[in-house]
Design an enzyme around this catalytic site. Sequence first.
Site, PDB file in Angstrom:
ATOM      1  CG  ASP A  34      -2.131  -0.826   1.098  1.00  0.00           C
ATOM      2  OD1 ASP A  34      -2.432  -1.235  -0.033  1.00  0.00           O
ATOM      3  OD2 ASP A  34      -2.805  -1.068   2.117  1.00  0.00           O
TER       4      ASP A  34
ATOM      5  CE  LYS B  37      -8.831   1.356  -2.602  1.00  0.00           C
ATOM      6  NZ  LYS B  37      -9.572   1.897  -3.747  1.00  0.00           N
TER       7      LYS B  37
ATOM      8  CG  MET C 163      -8.483   6.547   6.219  1.00  0.00           C
ATOM      9  SD  MET C 163      -9.047   5.089   5.308  1.00  0.00           S
ATOM     10  CE  MET C 163     -10.197   4.351   6.472  1.00  0.00           C
TER      11      MET C 163
END
Length: 256
Positions: A43, A65, A180
Amino acid sequence: MNLDLPPFQPGSVWLVGAGPGDPGLLTALALHALSQADVVVHDALVDARIVALANPAAQVESMGKRGGQASPKQDQITARLVELARMGKKVLRLKGGDPFVFGRGAEEALVLAAENILFRVVPGVSAGIGGLAYAGIPVTAKQCNSTLAFVTGHDQDGDVPDGFDWESLARGAQVIVFYMGLSKVETLVQRLLAAGRRPDELMAVVSKAATPQQQVLETTLGSLVADLAATPLPAPALLVLGGVVGLRQHLRWWQP
């Protein structure tokens, strides 16, 4: 010392948690996987120092991502894992934090199971625990809380999730940790205030936790938006609400 670690079988995929940043937080099993893997699919949030620990002969593929940036789709990532495994490779899927804590590891594992591909899950130190610890913020403390909630700051569409009861969350969890949520701060603050949390309640933002770039902003729920506008912090970042933030003045044990 013989840890009797399991063999990394060709044609299998290991979903490995890399922790929040500091390579020292890797587990022995994660290090074992890094040394044995033929391919490392990592990641964007995995620290470069951890990727550098991979077997020198391993093929390294970045498939991270990132919100607002051109990134591979989740189905592309999973399809690549299946493809590599069917080639007989020892495939290490390296994910920040823990694969099963807002890491979409379950989605990948379900596809692997459906495709009859052998897989192993290697838990990692979740950023919501280890990252906050590096900021001197315990997620639980006897004098502050007996309840704790981990919440994602956005859903699959990038919006603040509406699929749960904000009032129950606000009443039921003395400490709330948002993953997030940096890009949705204004909405999160509005939802929490509307649900009954006090504007003077302590809050902190921990940016790039457990890395040399770690920064921490201590504020209150009501002042969060203005303080972030005055002192912007880069993602990834954790937001934590609750009395445990006040313990940081005594528990700041680590300075990057």
